[in-house]
Design an enzyme around this catalytic site. Structure first.
Site, PDB file in Angstrom:
ATOM      1  N   LYS A 319       1.260  -1.012   0.232  1.00  0.00           N
ATOM      2  CA  LYS A 319       0.070   0.095   0.466  1.00  0.00           C
ATOM      3  C   LYS A 319       1.119   1.169  -0.243  1.00  0.00           C
ATOM      4  O   LYS A 319       1.388   1.497   1.125  1.00  0.00           O
ATOM      5  CB  LYS A 319      -1.018  -0.334   1.128  1.00  0.00           C
ATOM      6  N   ARG A 329     -10.864   9.323   1.985  1.00  0.00           N
ATOM      7  CA  ARG A 329     -10.814   9.820   3.150  1.00  0.00           C
ATOM      8  C   ARG A 329     -11.656  10.539   3.450  1.00  0.00           C
ATOM      9  O   ARG A 329     -11.991  10.635   4.796  1.00  0.00           O
ATOM     10  CB  ARG A 329      -9.466  10.371   3.596  1.00  0.00           C
ATOM     11  N   LYS A 341       1.210   9.940   6.388  1.00  0.00           N
ATOM     12  CA  LYS A 341       1.190   8.142   6.514  1.00  0.00           C
ATOM     13  C   LYS A 341       1.501   7.895   5.623  1.00  0.00           C
ATOM     14  O   LYS A 341       2.702   6.872   5.538  1.00  0.00           O
ATOM     15  CB  LYS A 341      -0.165   7.459   5.699  1.00  0.00           C
ATOM     16  N   GLU A 357       7.930  -6.726   1.909  1.00  0.00           N
ATOM     17  CA  GLU A 357       6.415  -6.484   2.286  1.00  0.00           C
ATOM     18  C   GLU A 357       5.247  -8.486   2.455  1.00  0.00           C
ATOM     19  O   GLU A 357       4.361  -9.209   2.891  1.00  0.00           O
ATOM     20  CB  GLU A 357       5.541  -5.979   1.208  1.00  0.00           C
ATOM     21  N   LYS A 372      -2.275  -1.644  -3.546  1.00  0.00           N
ATOM     22  CA  LYS A 372      -3.228  -0.026  -3.546  1.00  0.00           C
ATOM     23  C   LYS A 372      -2.170   1.193  -3.941  1.00  0.00           C
ATOM     24  O   LYS A 372      -0.916   0.959  -2.855  1.00  0.00           O
ATOM     25  CB  LYS A 372      -4.182  -0.134  -2.501  1.00  0.00           C
TER      26      LYS A 372
END
Length: 399
Positions: A319, A329, A341, A357, A372
């Site tokens: 992500k 959001r 973030k 990951e 994503k």
């Protein structure tokens, strides 16, 4: 049995009772008997295959019958039935050079020459069953209609399906009332073959907190919605989002320390309780989107310890930090109250890090890996497809 073959000319052999003739127009007959002018034998099989044919005489048609054995004998004797001729080779346009065909061992175009062949060898197929429909929900339980009866004002509740709220940054999308509007939208999706959804809640500000405790309230918006949908559509596949940002007063995916650091392990502890609450309500797939380290393994252990071995985990494996998430959001009213973030979502410049990951999520028990945003990261989707045996999902977002 009898058979029907339309307009198939055939030549029959000379047998006692008639001469060799061409015949056309085979049709089924109700009685299984052979009559060629000779005496029937008592030993003939009850299951005799009989063909009724036509014998032409000066434009007149005379009905004859012939068994399959005699048809086969005719073919063996060289009297095969006539069939349509081979079509002529299509002509090339005037001026086309006349050349000797290349001696190619393999011509890949052979498998693409007709729609039927292309469909037979198609490697990738997309159908409604492949889609997961993101749905935004809010409480919207009842709204009120004001009626004037003579001189008395009366308030009546009405279904919240009429209180679906447009999302300004996402034209055509709505926050759906969980009791009515959502159910109607799910029914419409099922009608066109989409039977998987993922739920994203808009939580009232009064229920948000720095630690996001509302995320694992068994009577919260998401668990209530799951129970309602499973009651109405038992075979509906429900995905859930596992992250604290909709429930956090800080708008981040995790617990924020006073110096602005997102606390990893403490956040994972909360996420485990959230995932178990969702599974208890009937979720089929929990989807941690928070990007905390180690959360897949911890969630898998928490689910298994509560008896939810059958609940799958779709991990947001890669992500990437992105401005594409702005409308999303807004839909959840979950923008960060400060900062960004980037300390937990991935750097868009990093390609190989996606493998790190992915390997961790696989080892920790993920069932599905997700990328994503989807379209801007097709290279990452291809990378994970080549490197992992797990299903690869993509979350497509637009801005």
């Amino acid at each position: 049995m009898a058979s029907t073959i339309v307009n198939a000319p055939c030549t029959v052999p000379s047998v006692k009772g008639f001469e060799t003739q061409n015949y056309v127009g085979l049709r089924p007959i109700s009685s299984l008997r052979f009559n060629s002018g000779r005496t029937s034998t008592s030993g003939r099989s009850r299951g005799l295959f009989v063909v009724r044919a036509c014998e032409r005489h000066d434009g007149h048609v005379k009905k004859i019958e012939m068994s399959i054995e005699e048809c086969e004998a005719a073919v063996v004797a060289g009297n095969a039935p006539e069939a349509p001729p081979v079509p002529p080779k299509p002509a090339a346009p005037v001026g086309t050079p006349v050349i000797k065909p290349y001696q190619l061992t393999r011509r890949p175009r052979r498998n693409r020459k007709s729609p039927a062949l292309r469909a037979s060898f198609q490697e990738t197929s997309i159908s409604p069953a492949n889609f997961v429909y993101p749905l935004f929900i809010h409480e919207g339980w009842y709204s009120w209609i004001l009626y004037v009866l003579t001189s008395t004002l009366v308030l009546f509740p009405r279904p919240a399906g009429q209180e679906d709220t447009p999302i300004g940054a996402m034209p055509g999308c709505y926050r759906l009332g969980w009791r009515h509007g959502l159910v109607e939208e799910v029914a419409k999706a099922r009608d066109v073959g989409v039977n998987s959804i993922v739920l994203f809640p808009k939580v009232p500000d009064a229920l948000k907190s720095p630690t996001g405790d509302e995320a694992y309230n068994d009577n919260g918006l998401v668990p209530r919605t799951i129970r309602l949908l499973k009651d109405k559509f038992p075979d509906l596949v429900i995905y859930t989002d596992v992250a604290l940002d909709p429930y956090s007063s800080d708008g981040h995916d995790g617990i924020v320390r006073e110096d602005g650091v997102i606390m990893n392990d403490e956040t994972v502890h909360q996420l485990c309780k959230q995932a178990v609450s969702q599974a208890r309500a009937g979720a089929d797939v929990v989807s941690p989107s928070d990007m905390m380290d180690g959360r897949v393994g911890a969630i898998r252990a928490a689910l298994d310890s509560e008896g939810f071995h059958h609940v799958s985990i779709m991990s947001y494996t890669a992500k990437y930090a992105s401005s594409f998430y702005g409308p999303f959001r807004e839909a959840l009213d979950s923008n960060p109250r400060f900062g960004d973030k980037k300390t937990y979502q991935m750097n868009p410049a990093n390609y190989r890090e996606a493998l790190v990951e992915a390997h961790e999520d696989e080892a920790e028990g993920a069932d599905i890996l997700l990328v994503k945003p989807g379209l801007p990261y097709l290279d990452i989707i291809r990378l994970l497809r080549d490197q992992s045996p797990l299903p690869i999902a993509a979350y497509q977002v637009f801005s």
